[in-house]
Design an enzyme around this catalytic site. Structure first.
Site, PDB file in Angstrom:
ATOM      1  N   LYS A  22      24.092  18.894 -23.186  1.00  0.00           N
ATOM      2  CA  LYS A  22      23.302  20.076 -22.828  1.00  0.00           C
ATOM      3  C   LYS A  22      23.644  21.238 -23.754  1.00  0.00           C
ATOM      4  CE  LYS A  22      24.706  22.862 -19.330  1.00  0.00           C
ATOM      5  NZ  LYS A  22      24.797  24.266 -19.754  1.00  0.00           N
ATOM      6  N   ASN A  23      24.941  21.522 -23.894  1.00  0.00           N
ATOM      7  CA  ASN A  23      25.330  22.717 -24.645  1.00  0.00           C
ATOM      8  C   ASN A  23      25.039  22.594 -26.137  1.00  0.00           C
ATOM      9  OD1 ASN A  23      26.072  23.929 -22.306  1.00  0.00           O
ATOM     10  ND2 ASN A  23      28.290  23.732 -22.605  1.00  0.00           N
ATOM     11  N   CYS A 118      26.893  36.560 -14.449  1.00  0.00           N
ATOM     12  CA  CYS A 118      26.608  35.269 -13.833  1.00  0.00           C
ATOM     13  C   CYS A 118      27.752  34.937 -12.909  1.00  0.00           C
ATOM     14  CB  CYS A 118      26.381  34.197 -14.883  1.00  0.00           C
ATOM     15  SG  CYS A 118      27.795  33.242 -15.299  1.00  0.00           S
ATOM     16  N   ARG A 123      30.972  37.724 -18.423  1.00  0.00           N
ATOM     17  CA  ARG A 123      30.387  37.072 -19.597  1.00  0.00           C
ATOM     18  C   ARG A 123      29.529  38.001 -20.460  1.00  0.00           C
ATOM     19  NH1 ARG A 123      28.401  31.117 -17.959  1.00  0.00           N
ATOM     20  NH2 ARG A 123      29.078  30.602 -20.050  1.00  0.00           N
ATOM     21  N   ASP A 309      34.933  23.661 -18.535  1.00  0.00           N
ATOM     22  CA  ASP A 309      33.802  23.007 -17.856  1.00  0.00           C
ATOM     23  C   ASP A 309      34.202  21.713 -17.128  1.00  0.00           C
ATOM     24  OD1 ASP A 309      32.132  25.002 -18.654  1.00  0.00           O
ATOM     25  OD2 ASP A 309      31.093  23.871 -20.204  1.00  0.00           O
ATOM     26  N   ARG A 401      20.627  21.636 -13.557  1.00  0.00           N
ATOM     27  CA  ARG A 401      20.692  22.335 -14.843  1.00  0.00           C
ATOM     28  C   ARG A 401      21.472  21.505 -15.858  1.00  0.00           C
ATOM     29  NH1 ARG A 401      23.731  27.392 -14.642  1.00  0.00           N
ATOM     30  NH2 ARG A 401      23.391  27.038 -16.831  1.00  0.00           N
TER      31      ARG A 401
HETATM   32  C1  UD1 Z   1      29.833  28.052 -23.662  1.00  0.00           C
HETATM   33  C2  UD1 Z   1      29.249  26.937 -22.823  1.00  0.00           C
HETATM   34  C3  UD1 Z   1      29.892  26.942 -21.441  1.00  0.00           C
HETATM   35  C4  UD1 Z   1      31.406  26.888 -21.542  1.00  0.00           C
HETATM   36  C5  UD1 Z   1      31.924  27.968 -22.485  1.00  0.00           C
HETATM   37  C6  UD1 Z   1      33.420  27.857 -22.760  1.00  0.00           C
HETATM   38  C7  UD1 Z   1      26.991  26.776 -23.683  1.00  0.00           C
HETATM   39  C8  UD1 Z   1      25.535  26.959 -23.427  1.00  0.00           C
HETATM   40  N1  UD1 Z   1      27.816  27.157 -22.690  1.00  0.00           N
HETATM   41  O1  UD1 Z   1      29.498  29.271 -23.021  1.00  0.00           O
HETATM   42  O2  UD1 Z   1      29.402  25.808 -20.719  1.00  0.00           O
HETATM   43  O3  UD1 Z   1      31.986  27.067 -20.275  1.00  0.00           O
HETATM   44  O4  UD1 Z   1      31.243  27.897 -23.749  1.00  0.00           O
HETATM   45  O5  UD1 Z   1      33.729  26.613 -23.271  1.00  0.00           O
HETATM   46  O6  UD1 Z   1      27.394  26.265 -24.708  1.00  0.00           O
HETATM   47  N2  UD1 Z   1      33.001  36.516 -24.141  1.00  0.00           N
HETATM   48  C9  UD1 Z   1      33.023  37.874 -24.342  1.00  0.00           C
HETATM   49  N3  UD1 Z   1      32.106  38.415 -25.200  1.00  0.00           N
HETATM   50  C10 UD1 Z   1      31.178  37.661 -25.835  1.00  0.00           C
HETATM   51  C11 UD1 Z   1      31.153  36.276 -25.630  1.00  0.00           C
HETATM   52  C12 UD1 Z   1      32.085  35.739 -24.775  1.00  0.00           C
HETATM   53  O7  UD1 Z   1      33.860  38.583 -23.783  1.00  0.00           O
HETATM   54  O8  UD1 Z   1      30.349  38.223 -26.579  1.00  0.00           O
HETATM   55  C13 UD1 Z   1      34.004  35.888 -23.242  1.00  0.00           C
HETATM   56  C14 UD1 Z   1      33.386  35.164 -22.048  1.00  0.00           C
HETATM   57  O9  UD1 Z   1      33.157  36.056 -20.972  1.00  0.00           O
HETATM   58  C15 UD1 Z   1      34.458  34.143 -21.740  1.00  0.00           C
HETATM   59  C16 UD1 Z   1      35.005  33.774 -23.128  1.00  0.00           C
HETATM   60  O10 UD1 Z   1      34.630  34.850 -23.969  1.00  0.00           O
HETATM   61  O11 UD1 Z   1      35.487  34.714 -20.983  1.00  0.00           O
HETATM   62  C17 UD1 Z   1      34.480  32.493 -23.719  1.00  0.00           C
HETATM   63  O12 UD1 Z   1      33.084  32.465 -23.618  1.00  0.00           O
HETATM   64  P1  UD1 Z   1      32.151  31.684 -24.658  1.00  0.00           P
HETATM   65  O13 UD1 Z   1      32.967  30.695 -25.413  1.00  0.00           O
HETATM   66  O14 UD1 Z   1      31.346  32.670 -25.419  1.00  0.00           O
HETATM   67  O15 UD1 Z   1      31.191  30.901 -23.666  1.00  0.00           O
HETATM   68  P2  UD1 Z   1      29.644  30.660 -23.794  1.00  0.00           P
HETATM   69  O16 UD1 Z   1      29.270  30.454 -25.210  1.00  0.00           O
HETATM   70  O17 UD1 Z   1      28.905  31.654 -22.988  1.00  0.00           O
END
Ligand code: UD1
Length: 422
Positions: A22-23, A118, A123, A309, A401
């Site tokens: 999915k991701n 969320c 996030r 995850d 999802r």
């Molecule tokens: C992706 C995955 C999700 C998984 C996560 C961590 C997808 C669609 N989703 O989510 O299933 O749980 O990686 O492996 O691929 N953060 C910030 N600022 C930002 C971006 C992130 O503070 O601009 C923080 C987030 O709140 C979190 C951490 O960084 O605490 C890691 O998040 P991130 O790796 O970005 O997760 P996603 O890409 O949203």
């Protein structure tokens, strides 16, 4: 609203095919925006999140055809008519922010709704925005939208150092950098297999990328990208989830298409808990070594560490392990919502901030429970499979999802599971 009814039924054995990730698919689909030639993705998962990304891309004017029962996605962005990603679609799925980098890189401007919070934490998307700003983007946040512009119509290559690892920010920056003028270096980049898969696909489209899968990715921008056909990498989270079935219920399950490199840290924890994982020529075969599973401590980390995850699903297993396990959640601040639901099934769990202490019980007991997010929902199904009596998991739209045909896959191993429509 659908629910899932599970009846604990002893050991489960069989073979489960693992879908495309999915991701990975959610970041490969927006890559279509980088080129006016067709992008074909094979091994796509059949999930509602993919339908949401399809809807978002179509709202921008992209063509997305779902072929072969959804396994193949034929995408084309030759006539993008609109560079605005609307709140009504973006709010459904955070990964929608992944259209920002490619749209800005190809058209020099884009307007994308901020995804909002969320259930598993705040996030934010600040790292996505900072990376694009480093590439010269001018950003204006108003009315809940990011209004982004590249001066002169084109982003510039830049050195982007992420203060901490973000999968999505790395993906957005990587896609944007492929069409920027000059060289970009992404430092402290995410190393997840989904990033490697994205880089491979972009390279097929003509992008010049080196270092994916390490903490430093170097991208030499190019004027245009072309079409490609790419198979989506196996879903390591779906893989890990089904690897837990024989661990929690007994029996032996072969996860077809699974490879150890996708789930190294997770397989090591299973081994320490008394569950053997063997690579076969078809996938990964999993069974308990002998008797009851033992407690282990788990800390979630970016890849190659233990994935956040899989934390909820691992907690379900440890609820029935011998001894006390400590689970530390280091990625998301509020990701133990499954704990109170598991406790309704007789689990002994103590949550303090980002740490959950789980003391194993002999047997969980079926109960009505509620899914609060995607991974929590499947952890409750795993718990239900191992519990005595019936478990009714409500709010399973979360499950749809991220898990395709879950009842079918589990029934093939002997599980008693059915969907109940309200
Ligand atoms: C992706 C995955 C999700 C998984 C996560 C961590 C997808 C669609 N989703 O989510 O299933 O749980 O990686 O492996 O691929 N953060 C910030 N600022 C930002 C971006 C992130 O503070 O601009 C923080 C987030 O709140 C979190 C951490 O960084 O605490 C890691 O998040 P991130 O790796 O970005 O997760 P996603 O890409 O949203």
């Amino acid at each position: 609203m659908d629910s899932i009814l599970v009846k604990g039924n002893g050991a489960l054995s069989g073979a489960i095919p693992i879908a495309g990730a999915k991701n990975a698919c959610l970041t490969l689909m927006p890559a279509t925006l980088l080129s006016d030639e067709p992008l074909t993705l094979t091994n796509a998962p059949r999930l509602s999140d993919i339908a949401t990304m399809t809807q978002l891309l179509q709202s921008l004017g992209a063509e997305v055809a779902s072929l072969q029962d959804g396994l193949v996605l034929a995408l084309s962005s030759h006539s993008i008519t609109n560079q605005k990603a609307d709140y009504d679609i973006v709010r459904k799925m955070r990964a929608s922010i992944l259209v920002l980098g490619p749209m800005l890189a190809r058209y020099g401007h884009a307007v994308v709704s901020l995804p909002g919070g969320c259930a598993i934490g705040a996030r934010p998307v600040d790292l996505h925005l900072k990376a694009l700003e480093a590439m010269g983007a001018e950003l204006d946040l108003r009315d809940g939208y990011v209004h982004a512009k590249a001066p002169g119509g084109r982003l510039k290559g830049a050195v982007v150092e992420f203060p901490f690892v973000s999968v999505g920010a790395t993906e957005n920056a990587l896609m944007a950098a492929t069409l920027a003028k000059g060289t970009s270096v992404l430092k402290n980049a995410a190393r997840e297999p989904e990033i490697v898969d994205l880089a491979r696909c972009l390279r097929k489209m003509g992008a010049r990328i080196e270092g994916e899968g390490t903490g430093e990715i170097v991208i030499e921008g190019t004027d245009r990208l072309h079409g490609a056909t790419h198979p989506v990498v196996t879903d390591r989270i779906e893989l890990g989830t089904y690897m837990l079935v024989p661990a929690i219920c007994g029996g032996e399950v072969e996860c077809l298409g699974g490879t150890l490199d996708l789930v190294g840290a997770f397989a090591e924890k299973l081994d320490a808990a008394g569950v053997s994982v063997t690579q076969t020529n078809r996938g990964l075969k999993v069974a308990r070594k002998n008797g009851r599973v033992q407690a282990v401590n788990v800390t979630t980390e970016p890849f190659p560490g233990f994935p956040t995850d899989l934390q909820a699903q691992m907690m379900a297993l440890l609820c029935t392990a011998e001894g006390t396990s400590v689970l530390e959640e280091k990625i998301f601040e509020n990701r133990f919502m499954h704990a109170p639901e598991l406790m309704r099934m007789g689990a002994r769990i103590d949550v303090h901030g980002g740490t959950a202490t789980v003391t194993g019980v002999d047997r969980l007991k079926g109960a009505p429970v509620m899914a609060t997010d995607l991974r929590a929902s499947v952890s409750l199904i795993l718990a239900g499979l191992a519990a005595e009596g019936e478990t009714l998991v409500s709010r399973v739209y979360h499950l749809d999802r991220g898990y395709e045909r879950v009842e079918e896959k589990l029934r093939a191993c002997g599980a008693q599971i059915e969907r109940v429509s309200a």
